[in-house]
Scaffold this motif. Structure first.
Motif, PDB file in Angstrom:
ATOM      1  N   ILE A  76      12.681 -28.323  17.271  1.00  0.00           N
ATOM      2  CA  ILE A  76      13.572 -29.457  17.013  1.00  0.00           C
ATOM      3  C   ILE A  76      13.158 -30.118  15.707  1.00  0.00           C
ATOM      4  O   ILE A  76      12.013 -30.547  15.562  1.00  0.00           O
ATOM      5  N   PRO A  77      14.066 -30.241  14.741  1.00  0.00           N
ATOM      6  CA  PRO A  77      13.724 -30.817  13.438  1.00  0.00           C
ATOM      7  C   PRO A  77      13.307 -32.285  13.544  1.00  0.00           C
ATOM      8  O   PRO A  77      13.744 -33.010  14.448  1.00  0.00           O
ATOM      9  N   LEU A  78      12.470 -32.718  12.601  1.00  0.00           N
ATOM     10  CA  LEU A  78      12.045 -34.117  12.562  1.00  0.00           C
ATOM     11  C   LEU A  78      13.236 -35.052  12.397  1.00  0.00           C
ATOM     12  O   LEU A  78      13.238 -36.167  12.931  1.00  0.00           O
ATOM     13  N   SER A  79      14.265 -34.599  11.661  1.00  0.00           N
ATOM     14  CA  SER A  79      15.428 -35.448  11.443  1.00  0.00           C
ATOM     15  C   SER A  79      16.116 -35.796  12.760  1.00  0.00           C
ATOM     16  O   SER A  79      16.589 -36.917  12.959  1.00  0.00           O
ATOM     17  N   VAL A  80      16.163 -34.832  13.674  1.00  0.00           N
ATOM     18  CA  VAL A  80      16.773 -35.087  14.978  1.00  0.00           C
ATOM     19  C   VAL A  80      15.877 -36.008  15.800  1.00  0.00           C
ATOM     20  O   VAL A  80      16.363 -36.916  16.482  1.00  0.00           O
ATOM     21  N   MET A  81      14.561 -35.786  15.733  1.00  0.00           N
ATOM     22  CA  MET A  81      13.626 -36.636  16.473  1.00  0.00           C
ATOM     23  C   MET A  81      13.719 -38.091  16.012  1.00  0.00           C
ATOM     24  O   MET A  81      13.643 -39.019  16.817  1.00  0.00           O
ATOM     25  N   LYS A  82      13.896 -38.296  14.707  1.00  0.00           N
ATOM     26  CA  LYS A  82      14.008 -39.651  14.187  1.00  0.00           C
ATOM     27  C   LYS A  82      15.241 -40.347  14.750  1.00  0.00           C
ATOM     28  O   LYS A  82      15.211 -41.535  15.070  1.00  0.00           O
ATOM     29  N   LYS A  83      16.347 -39.602  14.869  1.00  0.00           N
ATOM     30  CA  LYS A  83      17.576 -40.187  15.387  1.00  0.00           C
ATOM     31  C   LYS A  83      17.477 -40.461  16.886  1.00  0.00           C
ATOM     32  O   LYS A  83      18.193 -41.293  17.419  1.00  0.00           O
ATOM     33  N   GLN A  84      16.573 -39.748  17.559  1.00  0.00           N
ATOM     34  CA  GLN A  84      16.377 -39.951  18.991  1.00  0.00           C
ATOM     35  C   GLN A  84      15.035 -40.657  19.245  1.00  0.00           C
ATOM     36  O   GLN A  84      14.351 -40.373  20.225  1.00  0.00           O
ATOM     37  N   TYR A  85      14.693 -41.596  18.361  1.00  0.00           N
ATOM     38  CA  TYR A  85      13.382 -42.240  18.461  1.00  0.00           C
ATOM     39  C   TYR A  85      13.194 -42.979  19.785  1.00  0.00           C
ATOM     40  O   TYR A  85      12.074 -43.105  20.294  1.00  0.00           O
ATOM     41  N   GLN A  86      14.293 -43.485  20.363  1.00  0.00           N
ATOM     42  CA  GLN A  86      14.163 -44.204  21.628  1.00  0.00           C
ATOM     43  C   GLN A  86      13.689 -43.274  22.744  1.00  0.00           C
ATOM     44  O   GLN A  86      12.819 -43.644  23.541  1.00  0.00           O
ATOM     45  N   ALA A  87      14.246 -42.062  22.784  1.00  0.00           N
ATOM     46  CA  ALA A  87      13.814 -41.083  23.785  1.00  0.00           C
ATOM     47  C   ALA A  87      12.350 -40.711  23.577  1.00  0.00           C
ATOM     48  O   ALA A  87      11.591 -40.544  24.538  1.00  0.00           O
ATOM     49  N   VAL A  88      11.940 -40.592  22.297  1.00  0.00           N
ATOM     50  CA  VAL A  88      10.544 -40.268  21.986  1.00  0.00           C
ATOM     51  C   VAL A  88       9.614 -41.379  22.479  1.00  0.00           C
ATOM     52  O   VAL A  88       8.595 -41.121  23.122  1.00  0.00           O
ATOM     53  N   HIS A 181      31.610 -38.839  21.331  1.00  0.00           N
ATOM     54  CA  HIS A 181      31.213 -37.914  20.255  1.00  0.00           C
ATOM     55  C   HIS A 181      29.966 -38.407  19.521  1.00  0.00           C
ATOM     56  O   HIS A 181      29.681 -37.944  18.428  1.00  0.00           O
ATOM     57  N   HIS A 182      29.219 -39.306  20.146  1.00  0.00           N
ATOM     58  CA  HIS A 182      28.075 -39.911  19.451  1.00  0.00           C
ATOM     59  C   HIS A 182      27.055 -38.871  19.005  1.00  0.00           C
ATOM     60  O   HIS A 182      26.678 -38.810  17.840  1.00  0.00           O
ATOM     61  N   TYR A 183      26.606 -38.032  19.944  1.00  0.00           N
ATOM     62  CA  TYR A 183      25.564 -37.065  19.604  1.00  0.00           C
ATOM     63  C   TYR A 183      26.101 -35.916  18.765  1.00  0.00           C
ATOM     64  O   TYR A 183      25.379 -35.322  17.971  1.00  0.00           O
ATOM     65  N   ALA A 184      27.369 -35.600  18.933  1.00  0.00           N
ATOM     66  CA  ALA A 184      27.969 -34.565  18.085  1.00  0.00           C
ATOM     67  C   ALA A 184      27.964 -35.004  16.632  1.00  0.00           C
ATOM     68  O   ALA A 184      27.710 -34.223  15.728  1.00  0.00           O
ATOM     69  N   LYS A 185      28.258 -36.313  16.400  1.00  0.00           N
ATOM     70  CA  LYS A 185      28.241 -36.835  15.037  1.00  0.00           C
ATOM     71  C   LYS A 185      26.818 -36.781  14.458  1.00  0.00           C
ATOM     72  O   LYS A 185      26.615 -36.473  13.291  1.00  0.00           O
ATOM     73  N   LEU A 186      25.842 -37.121  15.301  1.00  0.00           N
ATOM     74  CA  LEU A 186      24.454 -37.054  14.834  1.00  0.00           C
ATOM     75  C   LEU A 186      24.092 -35.628  14.443  1.00  0.00           C
ATOM     76  O   LEU A 186      23.457 -35.392  13.416  1.00  0.00           O
ATOM     77  N   ALA A 187      24.496 -34.677  15.276  1.00  0.00           N
ATOM     78  CA  ALA A 187      24.172 -33.279  14.991  1.00  0.00           C
ATOM     79  C   ALA A 187      24.837 -32.813  13.697  1.00  0.00           C
ATOM     80  O   ALA A 187      24.230 -32.105  12.898  1.00  0.00           O
ATOM     81  N   ALA A 188      26.094 -33.238  13.500  1.00  0.00           N
ATOM     82  CA  ALA A 188      26.803 -32.850  12.280  1.00  0.00           C
ATOM     83  C   ALA A 188      26.125 -33.420  11.046  1.00  0.00           C
ATOM     84  O   ALA A 188      25.963 -32.746  10.027  1.00  0.00           O
ATOM     85  N   ALA A 189      25.696 -34.690  11.142  1.00  0.00           N
ATOM     86  CA  ALA A 189      25.008 -35.327  10.013  1.00  0.00           C
ATOM     87  C   ALA A 189      23.696 -34.620   9.726  1.00  0.00           C
ATOM     88  O   ALA A 189      23.304 -34.425   8.573  1.00  0.00           O
ATOM     89  N   THR A 190      23.015 -34.200  10.787  1.00  0.00           N
ATOM     90  CA  THR A 190      21.748 -33.484  10.619  1.00  0.00           C
ATOM     91  C   THR A 190      21.969 -32.152   9.917  1.00  0.00           C
ATOM     92  O   THR A 190      21.225 -31.768   9.029  1.00  0.00           O
ATOM     93  N   ASP A 191      23.021 -31.421  10.338  1.00  0.00           N
ATOM     94  CA  ASP A 191      23.323 -30.138   9.718  1.00  0.00           C
ATOM     95  C   ASP A 191      23.629 -30.288   8.233  1.00  0.00           C
ATOM     96  O   ASP A 191      23.181 -29.507   7.407  1.00  0.00           O
ATOM     97  N   GLN A 192      24.405 -31.341   7.876  1.00  0.00           N
ATOM     98  CA  GLN A 192      24.747 -31.567   6.480  1.00  0.00           C
ATOM     99  C   GLN A 192      23.503 -31.862   5.660  1.00  0.00           C
ATOM    100  O   GLN A 192      23.319 -31.362   4.556  1.00  0.00           O
ATOM    101  N   LYS A 193      22.616 -32.678   6.233  1.00  0.00           N
ATOM    102  CA  LYS A 193      21.382 -33.022   5.530  1.00  0.00           C
ATOM    103  C   LYS A 193      20.508 -31.793   5.349  1.00  0.00           C
ATOM    104  O   LYS A 193      19.901 -31.578   4.307  1.00  0.00           O
ATOM    105  N   LYS A 194      20.472 -30.956   6.409  1.00  0.00           N
ATOM    106  CA  LYS A 194      19.643 -29.756   6.351  1.00  0.00           C
ATOM    107  C   LYS A 194      20.162 -28.795   5.284  1.00  0.00           C
ATOM    108  O   LYS A 194      19.391 -28.198   4.540  1.00  0.00           O
ATOM    109  N   GLN A 195      21.498 -28.670   5.211  1.00  0.00           N
ATOM    110  CA  GLN A 195      22.079 -27.760   4.244  1.00  0.00           C
ATOM    111  C   GLN A 195      21.858 -28.233   2.809  1.00  0.00           C
ATOM    112  O   GLN A 195      21.794 -27.438   1.886  1.00  0.00           O
TER     113      GLN A 195
END
Length: 388
Positions: A76-88, A181-195
């Motif tokens: 799991i990328p750090l970018s995703v972990m940062k967006k899910q900091y509450q779960a962490v 679509h909250h988490y889908a948007k997060l995933a899309a933003a992560t993919d764009q950043k990764k690319q």
């Protein structure tokens, strides 16, 4: 007997475990089936202990442990972990309370070594179990190996049904929520950043299975080397190397899967677990029941309490926060499979099922990654180090 015949026999047990796991919707873990059958065969002296070593998978699996941990760091990328900091953070609170409670209360009830024997497995999965079992043997505490075996075998039966019940209640409360679509948007933003980020190694080279394996083995070898010169468990270094390497894009995400090698690696790891059963007697298992049950009760209570505190801090519903923490008891793929089953059984149509998946899958996966992949490895490595 030829190693290939032995390998077929043990793989038949793994296949049987997979069938039961699929039929029970992951309520019966594959590894539990394999451990149970092999332990019975060993105790009945039907299966000679040397047969496990004779497959040659044990040596292969032992070598692959640091490579697998590097791979876990790429999951799991750090970018995703940062967006899910509450779960962490919620998971971290649960782990902290669980570990402190077990070390304090179990030490008073039994002794410190017993507390350490159970702390790693109760906060994580197979790797924490292996670190603990191998550490106990290295410290000459072989009679305590039965404790992590017992906890590892039983905790799934508590964690998975409890998680399923709580998530089902939470899913019913969110299935009409319009924010679907909250988490889908997060995933899309992560993919764009990764690319947008250029990898250290050109992507055309990372399409080669052999190059990916070479990089992973280099990471594992570096972890072992750092262990030898610092005395700090190689597992910790391997995890850091995996996470850092993925953040720098030196490793592809889910590296072993990209190299089409995750299946054979997990099979080899199964044999390392089976090898840890050799020498464990039925009498030791019976003697470990009391401390194992005490550790599970105290540890799981600590996890639940951490989930309640985290829910209060971040204004989450307890029926969402507690399952995120309970992923420590089973990890991936159980966390994903439970969410999938809850979405399928609770959602009244495809839109609601997607809404439930989008809401729950990210925090549950992050919770499992935080506990099983990161937290438990660190906890088990540090605590086992205090016994030497």
């Amino acid at each position: 007997m030829e190693p290939i015949y032995l390998a077929v026999f043990f793989l038949a047990l793994v296949a049987l475990g997979e069938v039961l796991s699929i039929k029970s919707r992951a309520k019966i873990p594959t590894l539990l089936v394999v451990i149970g059958i092999v332990f019975i065969l060993l105790q009945a002296e039907v299966l000679p202990p040397e047969f496990i070593e004779a497959t040659t998978f044990v040596a292969f699996g032992s070598m692959l442990v640091p490579i697998l941990i590097v791979h876990l760091g790429t999951m799991i990328p750090l970018s995703v972990m940062k967006k899910q900091y509450q779960a962490v953070i919620i998971t971290g609170i649960g782990l902290l309370i669980s570990v402190v409670s077990v070390l304090t209360i179990v030490t008073l009830l039994f002794n410190y070594e017993t507390a350490v024997a159970g702390t790693g497995p109760i906060t994580g999965g197979i790797i924490a179990y292996l670190i603990t079992a191998e550490g106990l043997r290295a410290a000459g505490l072989t009679t305590l190996v039965a404790i992590p075996v017992t906890i590892f075998a039983l905790q799934n039966f508590i964690g998975m049904p409890l998680t399923s019940i709580l998530l089902s209640r939470y899913a019913k409360s969110i299935r009409t929520d319009t924010d679907n679509h909250h988490y889908a948007k997060l995933a899309a933003a992560t993919d764009q950043k990764k690319q947008a980020k250029k990898p250290l190694i050109p992507e055309r080279y990372l399409e080669s299975n052999f190059i990916i394996l070479f990089i992973l083995f280099c990471g594992g070898a570096l972890a072992v080397f750092l262990d030898q010169i610092t005395g700090i468990n190689a597992s910790l270094f391997a995890l850091v190397i995996g996470v850092t390497g993925t953040a720098l894009r030196a490793f592809p995400e889910k590296a072993l899967e990209q190299a089409n090698s995750s299946g054979i690696t997990m099979v080899a790891l199964f044999f390392v677990v089976l090898a840890s059963l050799v020498g464990v007697t039925w009498n030791e298992i019976v003697a470990s029941i009391a401390p194992a049950l005490a550790i599970m009760f105290i540890g799981i209570t600590g996890l639940v309490l951490g989930g309640l505190i985290g829910a209060k801090i971040f204004k989450w519903k307890p029926t969402k926060a507690i399952p995120v923490v309970l992923t420590a008891l089973y990890g991936f793929p159980g966390d994903y499979l439970i969410v999938e089953e809850v979405a399928r059984s609770t959602g009244r149509d495809e839109v609601e099922r997607k809404r439930i998946m989008d809401e729950l899958v990210a925090p549950m996966l992050i919770g499992g990654f935080t506990s099983v992949t990161v937290g438990s490895i660190a906890i088990a490595s540090i605590l086992i180090g205090t016994l030497s």
